[in-house]
Design a protein around this motif. Structure first.
Motif, PDB file in Angstrom:
ATOM      1  N   ASN A  11       0.819  -1.210   0.000  1.00 61.17           N
ATOM      2  CA  ASN A  11       0.000   0.000   0.000  1.00 61.17           C
ATOM      3  C   ASN A  11       0.854   1.262   0.000  1.00 61.17           C
ATOM      4  OD1 ASN A  11      -2.266  -1.537  -0.099  1.00 61.17           O
ATOM      5  ND2 ASN A  11      -3.091  -0.906   1.868  1.00 61.17           N
ATOM      6  N   THR A  12       2.023   1.188   0.623  1.00 68.19           N
ATOM      7  CA  THR A  12       2.964   2.311   0.538  1.00 68.19           C
ATOM      8  C   THR A  12       3.417   2.506  -0.903  1.00 68.19           C
ATOM      9  OG1 THR A  12       3.722   1.994   2.800  1.00 68.19           O
ATOM     10  CG2 THR A  12       5.197   3.175   1.326  1.00 68.19           C
ATOM     11  N   GLU A  38      -8.183   6.537   0.974  1.00 71.96           N
ATOM     12  CA  GLU A  38      -7.158   5.730   1.630  1.00 71.96           C
ATOM     13  C   GLU A  38      -7.707   4.868   2.759  1.00 71.96           C
ATOM     14  OE1 GLU A  38      -2.973   7.244   2.034  1.00 71.96           O
ATOM     15  OE2 GLU A  38      -4.063   9.155   2.020  1.00 71.96           O
ATOM     16  N   ARG A  39      -8.798   5.261   3.360  1.00 74.73           N
ATOM     17  CA  ARG A  39      -9.312   4.470   4.482  1.00 74.73           C
ATOM     18  C   ARG A  39      -9.611   3.039   4.040  1.00 74.73           C
ATOM     19  NH1 ARG A  39     -15.538   6.656   5.371  1.00 74.73           N
ATOM     20  NH2 ARG A  39     -16.203   6.418   3.204  1.00 74.73           N
ATOM     21  N   ASP A  61      -6.530   0.821   4.040  1.00 72.20           N
ATOM     22  CA  ASP A  61      -6.165   0.294   5.352  1.00 72.20           C
ATOM     23  C   ASP A  61      -7.215  -0.692   5.865  1.00 72.20           C
ATOM     24  OD1 ASP A  61      -3.870   1.863   5.334  1.00 72.20           O
ATOM     25  OD2 ASP A  61      -4.908   3.562   6.237  1.00 72.20           O
ATOM     26  N   TRP A  62      -8.474  -0.416   5.589  1.00 74.31           N
ATOM     27  CA  TRP A  62      -9.560  -1.297   6.025  1.00 74.31           C
ATOM     28  C   TRP A  62      -9.396  -2.697   5.465  1.00 74.31           C
ATOM     29  CZ3 TRP A  62     -13.383  -4.062   3.479  1.00 74.31           C
ATOM     30  CH2 TRP A  62     -14.477  -4.499   4.253  1.00 74.31           C
TER      31      TRP A  62
END
Length: 205
Positions: free
Chosen positions: A67-68, A94-95, A98-99
């Protein structure tokens, strides 16, 4: 422009993320198979001491964590289309990136048992627990997609990439699954994208 190098086998969810975004942006790249049957040599481990995939080389930069990598590529090469200038819009995209880690953890058992474990060694109870846990997570997606076409704000974007890779697995696994019509419509929209069909919606191995 220096050609991007992606290290990792294409049947990895995390490698699929990076390849898919790279294709969507239109970046030239080369990819080298690493991991599982392809192994990891000392040169690769010097790049990524975690012994995980993917890793990228972009000029003098070596970067790991999928994801980075997505955020980096979107910010450097994607423009407003992939990396919105408005911090609030970007955060809402972006949430979901991470979700998806909680989702991936829930789905792991069903994937591993059905794809990587020999049929005579599979644990039906482990599969059932994983499917139930995954369905609880998908219910969150279902509610969001009831009034949104995509996970990203407004249109397909970086927020759709990680979960888009995992939702193919949900629909491809040989399991009994509850009906989630909104999620299914989202998946069908993803299937209309050539890069998704070629690099993500492939047989599970």
């Amino acid at each position: 422009m220096t050609e991007l190098t992606i290290w990792g086998r294409i049947n990895s969810h995390n490698v699929k993320k990076v390849v898919w975004l790279t294709e969507e942006i239109g970046l030239p790249y080369v990819r080298h198979d690493v991991g599982l049957q392809f192994g990891m040599d000392d040169a690769y481990l010097a790049k990524n001491p975690n012994a995980l995939i993917p890793t990228i080389d972009d000029g003098d930069l070596t970067l790991w964590e999928s994801n980075t990598i997505l955020r980096y590529l979107a910010a450097k090469h994607g423009g407003e289309r992939w990396w919105p200038a408005d911090p609030a819009v970007r955060a809402l995209n972006e949430r979901w990136m991470d979700w998806h880690f909680g989702y991936a953890s829930a789905q792991h058992g069903a994937f591993w048992q059905n794809v990587r474990v020999p049929p005579d060694q599979r644990d039906p109870d482990a599969i059932s627990r994983s499917v139930e846990a995954t369905a609880r997570r998908i219910a969150v997606l279902e509610a969001h997609l009831a009034c949104n076409d995509y996970l990203s704000q407004g249109d397909f974007g970086i927020g759709d990439i990680p979960m888009g890779c995992y939702i193919h697995t949900w629909f491809a696994l040989p399991i009994d699954r509850p009906a989630f019509p909104n999620v299914r419509r989202w998946y069908d929209r993803l299937l209309e994208r050539p890069a998704y069909r070629e690099y993500v919606a492939i047989p599970l191995t």
